[in-house]
Design an enzyme around this catalytic site. Structure first.
Site, PDB file in Angstrom:
ATOM      1  N   VAL A  86       0.819  -1.218   0.000  1.00  0.00           N
ATOM      2  CA  VAL A  86       0.000   0.000   0.000  1.00  0.00           C
ATOM      3  C   VAL A  86       0.848   1.262   0.000  1.00  0.00           C
ATOM      4  O   VAL A  86       0.365   2.340  -0.363  1.00  0.00           O
ATOM      5  CB  VAL A  86      -0.983   0.024   1.196  1.00  0.00           C
ATOM      6  CG1 VAL A  86      -2.001  -1.098   1.088  1.00  0.00           C
ATOM      7  CG2 VAL A  86      -0.229  -0.030   2.535  1.00  0.00           C
ATOM      8  N   TYR A 177       4.376   4.902  15.383  1.00  0.00           N
ATOM      9  CA  TYR A 177       3.039   4.315  15.211  1.00  0.00           C
ATOM     10  C   TYR A 177       1.960   5.307  15.650  1.00  0.00           C
ATOM     11  O   TYR A 177       0.989   5.548  14.916  1.00  0.00           O
ATOM     12  CB  TYR A 177       2.960   3.038  16.039  1.00  0.00           C
ATOM     13  CG  TYR A 177       1.644   2.299  15.953  1.00  0.00           C
ATOM     14  CD1 TYR A 177       1.365   1.471  14.878  1.00  0.00           C
ATOM     15  CD2 TYR A 177       0.694   2.407  16.963  1.00  0.00           C
ATOM     16  CE1 TYR A 177       0.177   0.768  14.803  1.00  0.00           C
ATOM     17  CE2 TYR A 177      -0.502   1.714  16.904  1.00  0.00           C
ATOM     18  CZ  TYR A 177      -0.754   0.902  15.823  1.00  0.00           C
ATOM     19  OH  TYR A 177      -1.940   0.214  15.752  1.00  0.00           O
TER      20      TYR A 177
END
Length: 274
Positions: A86, A177
């Site tokens: 992706v 993250y």
């Protein structure tokens, strides 16, 4: 009248059983789920298929994508396997072109693909940051941009982004993250404003501790697992199916007047961290 089907799912460490009638809430819909080779993505793809959707399973690993498709096919569902990184816009565009040819359109996009690099901020390299941003944030950007022409063909499109409770409740060693998940939530709200005139709803889910391969370092440690279970009002780790059922709500007509919203799926854990 469509017959009701019962879905029953048990995790070997869980203390509960799902026994919910499936209603065909996604009959006739076409969905794309990224990062669907395992964990939350696989559960979302499988549930969408059981609810009547044709599901494109996209993953960087073609083997795990095929495994998800075989699981769906074994339950009389309809799945299409797509292999793509992706973070690579060209690969995403190629995958969406194939999806358009195979499905003829798209109503639901779930941006679930995500990775983590667990390290102190000062120890994260440029490569670490690039990898996490490329997958968690740019991946959602690439997939959404490529999917929009298909989503705009008919009203009622749904985009669901999988963020995290770390966007508001932070943990050490997860700065990359957390940063990308916070950005994904902000992107979701911006897109909700821009795409509202096209009758496309954009929402995001914030999972807490969910039992997946990514969280294995946590749930495999007995003491830490017991700590989380003690701190969680509902008394357990979450399962991928817990997130999948919220995604089903956001993908179904039940949420047609919900956009720009974030739903926390953590068993109440962050209530005690506030």
């Amino acid at each position: 009248m469509r017959a009701l089907r019962l879905s029953c799912s048990v995790h070997p460490h869980a203390r509960y059983v799902y026994n919910t009638p499936l209603m065909g809430r996604l009959d006739g819909k076409r969905a794309l789920v990224t990062g669907a080779g395992g964990g939350i993505g696989r559960s979302i793809a499988a549930l969408f298929a059981r609810e009547g959707a044709r599901v494109a399973v996209l993953d960087i690993n073609p083997t795990t994508a095929e495994e998800t498709c075989r699981q769906i096919d074994s339950q009389s569902g309809h799945a299409l396997s797509l292999a793509a990184d992706v973070g690579n816009s060209a690969q995403v565009a190629e995958a969406l072109t194939r999806l358009g040819h195979e499905f003829g359109g798209l109503e639901i996009l779930v941006n679930n693909a995500g990775i983590s690099r667990r390290a102190l901020f000062e120890n994260l390299s440029d490569r670490d940051w690039d990898d996490v941003i490329s997958t968690n944030l740019k991946g959602a950007i690439h997939c959404t941009r490529s999917a929009l022409p298909l989503l705009k063909r008919q009203p009622g499109g749904k985009i669901i982004n999988i963020a995290s409770v770390t966007l508001s409740h932070h943990s050490r060693r997860l700065s990359a993250y957390s940063a990308t998940k916070g950005a994904l939530a902000s992107l979701s709200r911006s897109l909700a404003l821009e795409l509202g005139p096209h009758s496309i709803c954009v929402n995001y889910i914030c999972p807490g501790y969910i039992r997946t391969e990514m969280t294995r370092p946590f749930h495999s440690r007995w003491l830490f697992r017991k700590y989380v279970e003690h701190r969680t009002p509902l008394g357990r780790f979450g399962e991928p199916e817990d997130v999948a059922r919220v995604a089903l709500f956001l993908a179904s007509p039940d949420s047609d007047f919900v956009t720009g919203a974030g739903i926390t799926v953590d068993g109440g854990l962050t209530l005690r961290l506030s």
